[in-house]
Write a protein that holds these residues in place. Sequence first.
Motif, PDB file in Angstrom:
ATOM      1  N   HIS A  42      38.891  -8.295 -35.483  1.00 34.01           N
ATOM      2  CA  HIS A  42      39.086  -8.727 -34.098  1.00 34.01           C
ATOM      3  C   HIS A  42      37.779  -8.924 -33.331  1.00 34.01           C
ATOM      4  O   HIS A  42      37.789  -9.423 -32.219  1.00 34.01           O
ATOM      5  CB  HIS A  42      39.965  -7.719 -33.345  1.00 34.01           C
ATOM      6  CG  HIS A  42      41.363  -7.660 -33.845  1.00 34.01           C
ATOM      7  ND1 HIS A  42      42.239  -8.720 -33.763  1.00 34.01           N
ATOM      8  CD2 HIS A  42      42.056  -6.663 -34.439  1.00 34.01           C
ATOM      9  CE1 HIS A  42      43.407  -8.382 -34.269  1.00 34.01           C
ATOM     10  NE2 HIS A  42      43.317  -7.140 -34.705  1.00 34.01           N
ATOM     11  N   HIS A  56      55.451  -1.182 -33.759  1.00 32.89           N
ATOM     12  CA  HIS A  56      56.309  -0.989 -34.931  1.00 32.89           C
ATOM     13  C   HIS A  56      56.703   0.477 -35.052  1.00 32.89           C
ATOM     14  O   HIS A  56      55.975   1.363 -34.618  1.00 32.89           O
ATOM     15  CB  HIS A  56      55.588  -1.453 -36.192  1.00 32.89           C
ATOM     16  CG  HIS A  56      55.182  -2.888 -36.136  1.00 32.89           C
ATOM     17  ND1 HIS A  56      56.041  -3.916 -36.431  1.00 32.89           N
ATOM     18  CD2 HIS A  56      54.012  -3.470 -35.788  1.00 32.89           C
ATOM     19  CE1 HIS A  56      55.419  -5.069 -36.280  1.00 32.89           C
ATOM     20  NE2 HIS A  56      54.179  -4.826 -35.878  1.00 32.89           N
ATOM     21  N   GLU A  69      41.738  -5.507 -39.611  1.00 30.05           N
ATOM     22  CA  GLU A  69      41.775  -6.854 -39.058  1.00 30.05           C
ATOM     23  C   GLU A  69      40.463  -7.081 -38.308  1.00 30.05           C
ATOM     24  O   GLU A  69      39.980  -6.197 -37.610  1.00 30.05           O
ATOM     25  CB  GLU A  69      42.961  -7.024 -38.113  1.00 30.05           C
ATOM     26  CG  GLU A  69      44.302  -6.943 -38.832  1.00 30.05           C
ATOM     27  CD  GLU A  69      45.464  -7.187 -37.899  1.00 30.05           C
ATOM     28  OE1 GLU A  69      46.088  -8.250 -38.009  1.00 30.05           O
ATOM     29  OE2 GLU A  69      45.726  -6.299 -37.063  1.00 30.05           O
ATOM     30  N   GLY A 116      51.119  -2.671 -32.430  1.00 28.13           N
ATOM     31  CA  GLY A 116      52.107  -3.735 -32.552  1.00 28.13           C
ATOM     32  C   GLY A 116      53.511  -3.312 -32.170  1.00 28.13           C
ATOM     33  O   GLY A 116      54.441  -4.119 -32.225  1.00 28.13           O
ATOM     34  N   LEU A 120      49.897  -4.748 -41.912  1.00 23.40           N
ATOM     35  CA  LEU A 120      51.181  -4.123 -41.583  1.00 23.40           C
ATOM     36  C   LEU A 120      52.037  -3.848 -42.818  1.00 23.40           C
ATOM     37  O   LEU A 120      52.791  -2.887 -42.848  1.00 23.40           O
ATOM     38  CB  LEU A 120      51.980  -5.007 -40.611  1.00 23.40           C
ATOM     39  CG  LEU A 120      51.371  -5.174 -39.217  1.00 23.40           C
ATOM     40  CD1 LEU A 120      52.128  -6.232 -38.435  1.00 23.40           C
ATOM     41  CD2 LEU A 120      51.357  -3.841 -38.466  1.00 23.40           C
ATOM     42  N   ASN A 176      47.401  -0.418 -36.434  1.00 25.51           N
ATOM     43  CA  ASN A 176      48.093  -1.707 -36.383  1.00 25.51           C
ATOM     44  C   ASN A 176      49.567  -1.532 -36.053  1.00 25.51           C
ATOM     45  O   ASN A 176      50.131  -2.289 -35.252  1.00 25.51           O
ATOM     46  CB  ASN A 176      47.935  -2.448 -37.712  1.00 25.51           C
ATOM     47  CG  ASN A 176      46.498  -2.779 -38.039  1.00 25.51           C
ATOM     48  OD1 ASN A 176      45.643  -2.837 -37.165  1.00 25.51           O
ATOM     49  ND2 ASN A 176      46.225  -2.985 -39.312  1.00 25.51           N
TER      50      ASN A 176
END
Length: 171
Positions: free
Chosen positions: A38, A95, A36, A93, A64, A89
């Motif tokens: 950023h 997860h 990603e 996040g 993801l 990620n």
Amino acid sequence: MTTTLFLGGARSGKSRLALTAAERHPGPLAYLATAEAHDDEMVDRIDRHQAERSDRWRTVECPLALPEAIAGVADGAILVDCLTLWLSNLMLGGHGVAARSADLLAAIAATDRALVIVTNEVGMGIVPDHPLGRAFRDEAGRLNQAIAAAVDTSWFVVAGLVLPLRPYEPA
């Protein structure tokens, strides 16, 4: 079809070698991108990687949903770049790493596509001084071990050179 893992440190040449390996397969190619953008440096890095790829490549952004992206490729070979960004990620996040890693292993086992996977070896340096860094190093080590056990061929990349990795078989 074959599954291949390229494992190495930052700037070892693993992505370039993985790209070359995937391009040996005929037909369309799917680049499963986990990064990603950023910040500006990451935007430049992504742009450089995109410029390296020919028109045969279709890029699928999957920061993801990597297992789902693998399952969604219907034709051609697949290049995953890279597992450690995907892991970052997941962890950042909040997860479930174990459940998503199991999903990834199931997707790898189920695909009939040639699959080339890139990951970083992060456990050969100093012990990180922050708990998140240590947790990441440990999760990356576990994920890399599981993936290496699930693929047909694994390569360790250092300075653009490759060493074949084989399972240990005691005498």
